[in-house]
Design an enzyme around this catalytic site. Structure first.
Site, PDB file in Angstrom:
ATOM      1  CD  GLU A  47       3.403  -3.316  -0.487  1.00  0.00           C
ATOM      2  OE1 GLU A  47       3.964  -3.320   0.572  1.00  0.00           O
ATOM      3  OE2 GLU A  47       4.095  -3.137  -1.661  1.00  0.00           O
TER       4      GLU A  47
ATOM      5  CG  HIS B 240      -1.660   2.382  -1.710  1.00  0.00           C
ATOM      6  ND1 HIS B 240      -0.974   2.000  -2.868  1.00  0.00           N
ATOM      7  CD2 HIS B 240      -0.355   2.381  -1.006  1.00  0.00           C
ATOM      8  CE1 HIS B 240       0.462   1.833  -2.853  1.00  0.00           C
ATOM      9  NE2 HIS B 240       0.655   2.054  -1.427  1.00  0.00           N
TER      10      HIS B 240
ATOM     11  CE1 TYR C 246       9.827  -0.211  -3.940  1.00  0.00           C
ATOM     12  CE2 TYR C 246       7.884  -1.303  -3.315  1.00  0.00           C
ATOM     13  CZ  TYR C 246       8.385  -0.470  -3.881  1.00  0.00           C
ATOM     14  OH  TYR C 246       7.509   0.763  -4.263  1.00  0.00           O
TER      15      TYR C 246
ATOM     16  CD  GLU D 195       4.050   0.145  -4.724  1.00  0.00           C
ATOM     17  OE1 GLU D 195       5.018   0.234  -3.764  1.00  0.00           O
ATOM     18  OE2 GLU D 195       2.858   0.218  -4.354  1.00  0.00           O
TER      19      GLU D 195
ATOM     20  CG  ASN E 146       3.564  -3.283  -4.874  1.00  0.00           C
ATOM     21  OD1 ASN E 146       3.194  -3.306  -6.079  1.00  0.00           O
ATOM     22  ND2 ASN E 146       3.122  -2.778  -3.985  1.00  0.00           N
TER      23      ASN E 146
HETATM   24  C1  FCB Z   1       5.619  -0.100  -0.936  1.00  0.00           C
HETATM   25  C2  FCB Z   1       4.158   0.793  -0.747  1.00  0.00           C
HETATM   26  C3  FCB Z   1       4.235   2.097  -1.321  1.00  0.00           C
HETATM   27  C4  FCB Z   1       5.673   2.839  -1.117  1.00  0.00           C
HETATM   28  C5  FCB Z   1       6.933   1.734  -1.520  1.00  0.00           C
HETATM   29  C6  FCB Z   1       8.404   2.447  -1.111  1.00  0.00           C
HETATM   30  O1  FCB Z   1       5.479  -1.050   0.385  1.00  0.00           O
HETATM   31  O2  FCB Z   1       3.331   0.167  -1.255  1.00  0.00           O
HETATM   32  O3  FCB Z   1       3.133   2.948  -0.721  1.00  0.00           O
HETATM   33  O4  FCB Z   1       5.641   3.372   0.213  1.00  0.00           O
HETATM   34  O5  FCB Z   1       6.673   0.720  -0.835  1.00  0.00           O
END
Ligand code: FCB
Length: 444
Positions: free
Chosen positions: A163, A118, A293, A350, A291
């Site tokens: 990622e 990571h 977001y 995530e 993940n």
């Molecule tokens: C992701 C990362 C994690 C964190 C989130 C907000 O891209 O994997 O470590 O920073 O974003």
């Protein structure tokens, strides 16, 4: 019940973001130590030197997780803590730390999901070119074998990389993450080596831990045309290819997407790479982690080096990161993954949000209604995808603790647990109690 009884509920963190003891206890310097100590790289000059001091406070943190009824914990191992220079001599204190953490988790009935990388590459390897060095996959396989040998008796769930898009592009193209390189060609070289490293690590895991449940974690980001102008539609397809297919296709199909390979080859960005070697990335995986977001709208723009730019929809609701709150995007990403790649299982490894919160809090619980609403929205979207046949097996909230948010330092709080960085006091946020209730009832 909306969520089945065996659904895995977890929280997630990463080594450099929470551990502290950054160069203590034998840990080697990593690229984020170097980067964060370089002026003007991280907001306010924040570093991960102390972070959440989880290295010393892990028993308290595991107990807190247990009190929430969390069934799984995704954390990462710091390569430089196990092998300070990346290759060669091993640091026994580091080996012992993760061993104690794993034992504590198992005692608490929490299943460890270990991420091997990571983002905290040993600086000694960066000094030799880091992810652009063709030896990186070998080094990573050796480190993986060591971790698997040490912990494979107790850890079954393994994630090779977190990622890799960020490793390659934020680290080597845009330079906003460590090691801070700005070189387009280097970024594609680094990306290539992340694929090879994943393949080699999967082989190492299979060899050391025969019953391992292993896969990788990718950040899937929907890229949609901003208008129905054919030029926007075409650029959205390319942008999706660069962000998503460039990482998904190697893992699932053992090759790069031909349209994107042609696009990059014509720009000289893949010179010197053996593209066929990427077939090693398609090792049989037990799951893929995603993940989630953000999504972007894409507008063509011939004046931009990329020929496009990303934008938010008008009136978008955004988090403290400026990322759009758009739960439907998670549902769409899961459906797409299922349709185009059909992984045997998917975990959301995530998802979560930062909102402005005070540095110090009083009282037993910090109210965070926006995060509660955020989680409810994204979990509903995940449930919709499951109802449509997506084999989603678990969901890890980012993050367990407020932590060092990379280039944003401590200014973005993603935790469901508040951390007062002056005193290291932990305070539950309402969202943590909401998660506890979902875990208990299976209902949102
Ligand atoms: C992701 C990362 C994690 C964190 C989130 C907000 O891209 O994997 O470590 O920073 O974003």
């Amino acid at each position: 019940m909306t969520f089945p009884k065996d659904f895995v509920w977890g929280t997630a963190t990463a080594s450099y973001q929470i551990e502290g003891a950054a160069v203590q206890e034998g840990r080697g310097e990593c690229i984020w130590t170097r980067f964060s100590h370089t002026p003007d790289k991280v907001k306010h000059g924040h570093t991960g030197d102390v972070a959440c001091d989880h290295y010393h406070r892990y028993p308290e943190d595991v107990a807190l997780m247990q009190s929430l009824g969390v069934g799984a914990y995704r954390f990462s191992i710091s390569w430089a803590r196990l092998i300070p220079n990346g290759t060669g001599a091993v640091n026994q204190a580091g080996i012992d730390f993760y061993s104690r953490l794993i034992d504590k988790l198992l005692e608490a009935g929490i299943t460890p999901f270990v991420t091997l990388y990571h983002w905290d590459l040993p600086q000694a390897l960066e000094d030799q070119g880091g992810w652009t060095n063709a030896a990186l996959p070998n080094w990573f396989a050796d480190y993986t074998a060591l971790a698997a040998k040490q912990y494979g008796d107790r850890v079954k769930h393994w994630i090779t990389l977190n990622e890799p898009w960020c490793t390659a592009f934020l680290g080597y193209m845009y330079g906003v993450h460590a090691p801070g390189v700005q070189d387009r060609k280097a970024a594609f070289r680094a990306a290539h080596h992340t694929h090879l490293a994943h393949g080699r690590a999967m082989q190492a895991l299979r060899a050391e831990v025969p019953n391992a449940i292993a896969g990788t974690t990718l950040n899937v980001v929907p890229h949609e045309p901003a208008t129905d102008d054919p030029r926007d539609v075409q650029m959205a397809h390319i942008a999706d290819g660069l962000q998503n297919r460039w990482f998904l296709d190697p893992v699932f199909k053992g090759c790069y997407p031909a349209d994107i390979a042609a696009h990059l080859t014509s720009r000289g960005l893949l010179d010197g790479l053996d593209l066929d070697a990427v077939s090693i990335a398609a090792q049989p995986a037990d799951f893929v982690g995603i993940n989630y977001y953000m999504r972007w709208l894409i507008r063509h723009d011939p004046n931009n080096p990329e020929n496009y730019f990303t934008e938010l929809p008008a009136n978008a609701q955004v988090t403290h990161m400026g990322w759009e709150v758009y739960p439907q995007g998670l549902r769409d990403a899961l459906l797409r993954l299922h349709r185009d790649y059909a992984p045997p299982a998917i975990y959301v490894t995530e998802n979560g949000a930062a909102y402005p919160e005070p540095e110090q809090v009083t009282g037993d619980v910090l109210e965070d209604p926006e995060r509660v609403a955020f989680l409810k929205g994204y979990l509903s979207a995940a449930a919709e995808a499951m109802a449509q046949g997506v084999p989603l097996k678990g969901f890890f909230v980012w993050s367990f603790l407020d932590n060092f948010e990379w280039a944003e330092g401590y200014t973005k709080r993603f935790g469901i647990v508040h951390v007062d960085f002056a005193t290291q006091k932990r305070t539950l946020k309402r969202s943590a109690l909401y998660l506890k209730q979902i875990i208990e009832t299976g209902e949102l």
